[in-house]
Scaffold this motif. Structure first.
Motif, PDB file in Angstrom:
ATOM      1  N   SER A 141      42.799   8.893  35.266  1.00  0.00           N
ATOM      2  CA  SER A 141      44.228   9.019  35.576  1.00  0.00           C
ATOM      3  C   SER A 141      45.109   8.855  34.348  1.00  0.00           C
ATOM      4  O   SER A 141      46.298   9.190  34.385  1.00  0.00           O
ATOM      5  CB  SER A 141      44.610   7.985  36.642  1.00  0.00           C
ATOM      6  N   THR A 187      46.706  12.264  33.261  1.00  0.00           N
ATOM      7  CA  THR A 187      47.802  12.767  34.104  1.00  0.00           C
ATOM      8  C   THR A 187      49.029  11.857  34.031  1.00  0.00           C
ATOM      9  O   THR A 187      50.163  12.324  34.122  1.00  0.00           O
ATOM     10  CB  THR A 187      47.335  12.910  35.563  1.00  0.00           C
ATOM     11  N   ASN A 188      48.817  10.546  33.860  1.00  0.00           N
ATOM     12  CA  ASN A 188      49.947   9.632  33.702  1.00  0.00           C
ATOM     13  C   ASN A 188      50.720   9.935  32.418  1.00  0.00           C
ATOM     14  O   ASN A 188      51.960   9.843  32.384  1.00  0.00           O
ATOM     15  CB  ASN A 188      49.472   8.182  33.697  1.00  0.00           C
ATOM     16  N   GLN A 189      49.978  10.295  31.367  1.00  0.00           N
ATOM     17  CA  GLN A 189      50.621  10.663  30.104  1.00  0.00           C
ATOM     18  C   GLN A 189      51.450  11.936  30.288  1.00  0.00           C
ATOM     19  O   GLN A 189      52.556  12.049  29.767  1.00  0.00           O
ATOM     20  CB  GLN A 189      49.567  10.856  29.007  1.00  0.00           C
ATOM     21  N   ARG A 228      52.813  12.957  33.053  1.00  0.00           N
ATOM     22  CA  ARG A 228      53.990  12.591  33.851  1.00  0.00           C
ATOM     23  C   ARG A 228      55.055  11.932  32.961  1.00  0.00           C
ATOM     24  O   ARG A 228      56.253  12.194  33.090  1.00  0.00           O
ATOM     25  CB  ARG A 228      53.586  11.651  34.984  1.00  0.00           C
ATOM     26  N   SER A 229      54.580  11.065  32.051  1.00  0.00           N
ATOM     27  CA  SER A 229      55.508  10.377  31.151  1.00  0.00           C
ATOM     28  C   SER A 229      56.215  11.357  30.222  1.00  0.00           C
ATOM     29  O   SER A 229      57.352  11.114  29.802  1.00  0.00           O
ATOM     30  CB  SER A 229      54.747   9.334  30.314  1.00  0.00           C
ATOM     31  N   GLY A 252      57.182  14.166  31.147  1.00  0.00           N
ATOM     32  CA  GLY A 252      58.125  14.937  31.953  1.00  0.00           C
ATOM     33  C   GLY A 252      57.578  16.235  32.481  1.00  0.00           C
ATOM     34  O   GLY A 252      58.335  17.133  32.871  1.00  0.00           O
ATOM     35  N   SER A 253      56.248  16.388  32.530  1.00  0.00           N
ATOM     36  CA  SER A 253      55.649  17.610  33.049  1.00  0.00           C
ATOM     37  C   SER A 253      56.043  17.803  34.515  1.00  0.00           C
ATOM     38  O   SER A 253      55.896  16.892  35.333  1.00  0.00           O
ATOM     39  CB  SER A 253      54.124  17.539  32.920  1.00  0.00           C
ATOM     40  N   SER A 254      56.559  18.988  34.830  1.00  0.00           N
ATOM     41  CA  SER A 254      57.101  19.223  36.179  1.00  0.00           C
ATOM     42  C   SER A 254      56.219  20.138  37.015  1.00  0.00           C
ATOM     43  O   SER A 254      56.692  20.970  37.765  1.00  0.00           O
ATOM     44  CB  SER A 254      58.513  19.815  36.072  1.00  0.00           C
ATOM     45  N   TRP A 292      52.221  18.489  41.415  1.00  0.00           N
ATOM     46  CA  TRP A 292      51.111  17.533  41.371  1.00  0.00           C
ATOM     47  C   TRP A 292      50.303  17.518  42.664  1.00  0.00           C
ATOM     48  O   TRP A 292      49.183  17.009  42.692  1.00  0.00           O
ATOM     49  CB  TRP A 292      51.654  16.134  41.064  1.00  0.00           C
ATOM     50  N   GLU A 350      46.944  19.162  42.161  1.00  0.00           N
ATOM     51  CA  GLU A 350      46.062  18.640  41.106  1.00  0.00           C
ATOM     52  C   GLU A 350      44.600  18.694  41.557  1.00  0.00           C
ATOM     53  O   GLU A 350      44.260  18.336  42.685  1.00  0.00           O
ATOM     54  CB  GLU A 350      46.437  17.188  40.780  1.00  0.00           C
TER      55      GLU A 350
END
Length: 404
Positions: A31, A34-36, A38-39, A41-43, A46, A49
């Motif tokens: 994870s 994917t957390n990176q 999200r941080s 700002g990937s839009s 999800w 996924e």
């Protein structure tokens, strides 16, 4: 991680337990990626996924494999390919990284204990070593050169140019291998040999070099594999059996010196292929693998650019596009790894029968199916068909003897 935390390798655990450990690792660490994202700002959506090994994707891989096989695009063959001795697995051409050596260079080799002749335990690369083969029933010798001296243990010919006057009198003659006494033919090959380079004589190791592989097929030479899966010398490389490949390189050089056949060594520019996964120095090896025929796909891709249906930007990269796709090779899709999608193929044997899976004489025993249950039914059908075929042959043979 296993080695650091538990002092164990995957072989200590076995495949089933190892795969369980990998899934545990994936849950803990997977994870993070994917957390990176999200941080950052990937839009993306999800909710869609997917992980490579998710059940849905595994089903898609099995289905694609079966469809390709049914169309004759996917097949199993014994061919020369890239082998990682560290992974003990085949890898595809696109998983190869190259480094350029300007000359004599010392490198660490992770799979070896270390070169005792080097204070840092590194091994020598980027040199061209010359040695002589004695000609059978003669005082003459023929000198060849190589950047991989240990491969001479698998030599099955020496090639010369048919128009080279230096070797005309040797056409059809044989050499004697200095370590195993094997008779090695001298063959004429104008496709491989450049008369103006070196001595104009080329050692041929069909089982461990792409150019030699093609030469071996042209002249129907013997293909002798002299390495094991981990990169040690096998029984075909006696008396160096058991040595790791680059330790054997040193030992072969010393042994040639003792026999008076060593002719020198000089720096040589060369390109070395590395495994992108492990960093290990790759070996060309003949192993049975599964391949996808890429000819049709490559032609559609090049036709699209030539017909202006597809535009490559910047335009100068068209040359790269055409060079890669016009010279495409069939894609090796099988790996000898424990983590990943398993090939949906089963090896069919009769009860009590013992056959070697990697023997290409038994290649028709491999059954491709969408599940183990279907594979087993197909195995049974195969056995039934073979039995019926044998009975038919016996009946026809009997009928022939009786004049019917």
């Amino acid at each position: 991680m296993l080695m650091k935390s538990e002092g164990k390798s995957r072989h200590d655990l076995g495949r089933v337990e190892f795969v369980k450990k990998v899934w545990e690792w994936k849950k803990d660490y997977g994870s993070k990626i994917t957390n990176q994202l999200r941080s950052l700002g990937s839009s993306v959506d999800w909710s869609r996924e997917r992980f490579t090994m998710d059940e849905m994707l595994s089903k898609a891989v099995v289905e694609a494999f079966n469809r390709f096989h049914e169309k004759g695009l996917l097949y199993r063959a014994d061919r020369l390919g890239n082998w990682s001795c560290a992974l003990k697995s085949a890898i595809s051409d696109i998983e190869v990284d190259f480094i350029e050596l300007e000359g004599r260079t010392f490198l660490d080799v992770k799979t070896h204990k270390g070169n005792p002749n080097d204070p840092n335990g590194r091994y020598e690369f980027g040199t061209l070593t010359s040695f002589a083969y004695p000609i059978e029933d003669s005082e003459e010798q023929i000198v060849v050169a190589t950047t991989r001296l240990e491969t001479m243990l698998g030599d099955t010919a020496v090639a010369v140019h048919p128009d080279d006057p230096r070797y005309t009198h040797l056409h059809g003659k044989h050499l004697i291998h200095p370590f195993n006494g094997r008779r090695i033919p001298i063959v004429c090959d104008k496709e491989l040999v450049d008369m103006s380079f070196g001595t104009g004589a080329v050692k041929i190791t069909p089982a461990h070099d792409p150019n030699d592989y093609e030469c071996g097929k042209r002249h129907e030479l013997e293909f002798i594999t002299m390495l094991t899966a981990d990169g040690s010398i096998n029984e075909n490389g006696a008396p160096f059996t058991g040595m790791m490949r680059y330790d054997a390189r040193i030992a072969v050089e010393d042994a040639l010196k003792e026999k008076g056949l060593f002719k020198g060594k000089e720096p040589n520019k060369m390109r070395l292929g590395l495994c992108s996964r492990s960093g290990d120095i790759l070996e060309p090896m003949i192993t049975p693998q599964w391949y996808v025929n890429c000819d049709g796909m490559a032609k559609r891709a090049t036709d699209a650019v030539r017909n202006k249906e597809l535009t490559i930007l910047p335009e100068e990269q068209e040359k790269t596009w055409f060079h890669w796709l016009d010279n495409i090779k069939d894609w090796c899709v099988s790996r000898q790894l424990w983590w990943g999608h398993q090939i949906p193929a089963w090896f069919a044997t009769k009860k009590g029968e013992s056959l070697e899976k990697n023997d290409m004489a038994n290649n028709d025993r491999w059954v491709v199916a969408r599940s183990a249950e279907v594979g087993n039914r197909m195995k049974a059908c195969t056995h039934f068909f073979v039995a019926v075929l044998r009975l038919t042959i016996l009946y026809l043979a009997g009928s022939s003897r009786e004049g019917r």
